[in-house]
Design a protein around this motif. Structure first.
Motif, PDB file in Angstrom:
ATOM      1  N   LEU A  23       0.822  -1.213   0.000  1.00 16.95           N
ATOM      2  CA  LEU A  23       0.000   0.000   0.000  1.00 16.95           C
ATOM      3  C   LEU A  23       0.857   1.266   0.000  1.00 16.95           C
ATOM      4  O   LEU A  23       0.377   2.332  -0.379  1.00 16.95           O
ATOM      5  N   GLY A  24       2.109   1.131   0.426  1.00 17.75           N
ATOM      6  CA  GLY A  24       2.997   2.292   0.430  1.00 17.75           C
ATOM      7  C   GLY A  24       3.758   2.498  -0.857  1.00 17.75           C
ATOM      8  O   GLY A  24       4.468   3.500  -1.016  1.00 17.75           O
ATOM      9  N   VAL A 142      -5.681  12.943   0.929  1.00 16.13           N
ATOM     10  CA  VAL A 142      -4.802  12.396  -0.102  1.00 16.13           C
ATOM     11  C   VAL A 142      -4.079  13.543  -0.802  1.00 16.13           C
ATOM     12  O   VAL A 142      -4.498  14.695  -0.736  1.00 16.13           O
ATOM     13  N   ASP A 143      -2.992  13.210  -1.475  1.00 20.71           N
ATOM     14  CA  ASP A 143      -2.201  14.230  -2.179  1.00 20.71           C
ATOM     15  C   ASP A 143      -2.779  14.425  -3.577  1.00 20.71           C
ATOM     16  O   ASP A 143      -2.162  14.066  -4.578  1.00 20.71           O
ATOM     17  N   ALA A 144      -3.979  15.017  -3.627  1.00 19.14           N
ATOM     18  CA  ALA A 144      -4.680  15.162  -4.901  1.00 19.14           C
ATOM     19  C   ALA A 144      -4.047  16.196  -5.816  1.00 19.14           C
ATOM     20  O   ALA A 144      -4.367  16.257  -7.006  1.00 19.14           O
ATOM     21  N   GLY A 145      -3.152  17.011  -5.293  1.00 18.27           N
ATOM     22  CA  GLY A 145      -2.496  18.028  -6.114  1.00 18.27           C
ATOM     23  C   GLY A 145      -1.101  17.646  -6.558  1.00 18.27           C
ATOM     24  O   GLY A 145      -0.336  18.503  -7.025  1.00 18.27           O
ATOM     25  N   ALA A 146      -0.769  16.367  -6.458  1.00 20.90           N
ATOM     26  CA  ALA A 146       0.587  15.935  -6.809  1.00 20.90           C
ATOM     27  C   ALA A 146       0.872  16.055  -8.298  1.00 20.90           C
ATOM     28  O   ALA A 146       2.027  16.187  -8.711  1.00 20.90           O
ATOM     29  N   ALA A 147      -0.151  16.007  -9.131  1.00 17.52           N
ATOM     30  CA  ALA A 147       0.037  16.084 -10.583  1.00 17.52           C
ATOM     31  C   ALA A 147      -1.145  16.806 -11.198  1.00 17.52           C
ATOM     32  O   ALA A 147      -2.238  16.863 -10.622  1.00 17.52           O
ATOM     33  N   GLY A 148      -0.910  17.399 -12.383  1.00 21.36           N
ATOM     34  CA  GLY A 148      -1.983  18.060 -13.110  1.00 21.36           C
ATOM     35  C   GLY A 148      -2.641  19.184 -12.333  1.00 21.36           C
ATOM     36  O   GLY A 148      -3.854  19.366 -12.420  1.00 21.36           O
ATOM     37  N   SER A 149      -1.846  19.931 -11.588  1.00 24.44           N
ATOM     38  CA  SER A 149      -2.404  20.965 -10.728  1.00 24.44           C
ATOM     39  C   SER A 149      -1.563  22.231 -10.774  1.00 24.44           C
ATOM     40  O   SER A 149      -0.387  22.213 -11.147  1.00 24.44           O
ATOM     41  N   VAL A 150      -2.173  23.333 -10.370  1.00 21.48           N
ATOM     42  CA  VAL A 150      -1.437  24.594 -10.233  1.00 21.48           C
ATOM     43  C   VAL A 150      -0.372  24.457  -9.154  1.00 21.48           C
ATOM     44  O   VAL A 150       0.742  24.961  -9.293  1.00 21.48           O
ATOM     45  N   ARG A 164       5.864  12.760  -9.411  1.00 16.37           N
ATOM     46  CA  ARG A 164       4.415  12.924  -9.419  1.00 16.37           C
ATOM     47  C   ARG A 164       3.738  11.574  -9.209  1.00 16.37           C
ATOM     48  O   ARG A 164       3.072  11.035 -10.080  1.00 16.37           O
ATOM     49  N   THR A 165       3.948  11.086  -8.005  1.00 17.82           N
ATOM     50  CA  THR A 165       3.360   9.810  -7.608  1.00 17.82           C
ATOM     51  C   THR A 165       2.679   9.990  -6.255  1.00 17.82           C
ATOM     52  O   THR A 165       2.917  10.958  -5.543  1.00 17.82           O
ATOM     53  N   VAL A 166       1.843   9.036  -5.934  1.00 19.95           N
ATOM     54  CA  VAL A 166       1.193   8.990  -4.621  1.00 19.95           C
ATOM     55  C   VAL A 166       1.275   7.558  -4.119  1.00 19.95           C
ATOM     56  O   VAL A 166       1.397   6.619  -4.917  1.00 19.95           O
ATOM     57  N   PRO A 167       1.220   7.346  -2.818  1.00 22.44           N
ATOM     58  CA  PRO A 167       1.189   5.972  -2.309  1.00 22.44           C
ATOM     59  C   PRO A 167      -0.075   5.256  -2.780  1.00 22.44           C
ATOM     60  O   PRO A 167      -1.136   5.864  -2.918  1.00 22.44           O
ATOM     61  N   LEU A 168       0.028   3.971  -2.986  1.00 22.54           N
ATOM     62  CA  LEU A 168      -1.099   3.191  -3.480  1.00 22.54           C
ATOM     63  C   LEU A 168      -2.310   3.284  -2.560  1.00 22.54           C
ATOM     64  O   LEU A 168      -3.455   3.249  -3.023  1.00 22.54           O
TER      65      LEU A 168
END
Length: 220
Positions: A23-24, A142-150, A164-168
């Motif tokens: 999951l990590g 969650v880190d919803a702004g990690a990619a495709g964001s201002v 630009r990744t997030v943990p699973l």
């Protein structure tokens, strides 16, 4: 009978450790970015529709009494033009969430603001509104702004660009929440009314004035 303990690889502790490690693991953040943008635009549209349809006055301003939820009797409409300002603020925050501008703060405003509207009156309950409250809450964490964001672009310009990744687990959390809702909804609809096409037949029949396809809807 052998008294030899089971191999470490097969113990509950080891299985839990492997699950946590799995999951990590990092996954592409693009999927959460797409979800964030779609959710933000849907929420902004919902606020625009609430304003344009006159629901602010009909549901919250004009009624003298509201059927609040148990334990939330203290939740009451804002006085004066407060409800219009409230809906506008939630709409703007939703657009910021869609763009990934101050993502966590925008998600927090959307969650708090929309949940406040949800709790004002039980008679306006809709299950998809409840789901929107839950999803907005998860987007705070969650880190919803990690990619495709201002936010991601600003970090890159300041030389603080990161993978630009997030943990699973973040992706799994959103998937699980959506999955629980629709699995339960499917089970709840295993009854005679839904199996024979009601109330969908009634809802479609009421939309016979839709240009082009209205006649087909009336035949359902």
């Amino acid at each position: 009978m052998s008294l030899t303990p089971p191999p470490l690889a097969h113990t509950p502790v080891s299985r839990l450790a492997r699950l946590c490690a799995r999951l990590g693991q990092p996954v592409d953040a693009a999927c959460i970015a797409v979800f964030r943008a779609g959710f933000g635009f849907v929420m902004a549209f919902e606020m625009l529709r609430t304003w344009a349809s006159g629901r602010i006055e009909a549901d919250w301003v004009e009624p003298d009494f509201h059927f609040t939820y148990y334990g939330f009797g203290w939740v009451a409409p804002w006085p004066g033009d407060g409800m219009f300002v409230h809906v506008a603020v939630v709409g703007v925050a939703a657009l910021c969430l869609a763009a990934g501008l101050a993502t966590r703060a925008a998600a927090a405003v959307v969650f708090a603001g929309f949940t406040y509207l949800f709790l004002l009156d039980q008679t306006t309950y809709l299950n998809h509104h409840y789901l929107m409250c839950l999803l907005a809450f998860l987007l705070v964490w969650v880190d919803a702004g990690a990619a495709g964001s201002v936010d991601a672009r600003w970090r890159a310009r300041r030389g603080r660009d990161r993978a630009r990744t997030v943990p699973l687990w973040q992706l799994a959390l959103l998937r699980t929440q959506v999955g629980v809702v629709y699995v339960y909804a499917g089970i709840a609809k295993l009854n005679p009314d839904w199996l024979r096409g009601e109330p969908l037949r009634m809802w479609l029949g009421e939309r016979g004035d839709v240009p082009g396809i209205g006649g087909l809807l009336e035949l359902t």
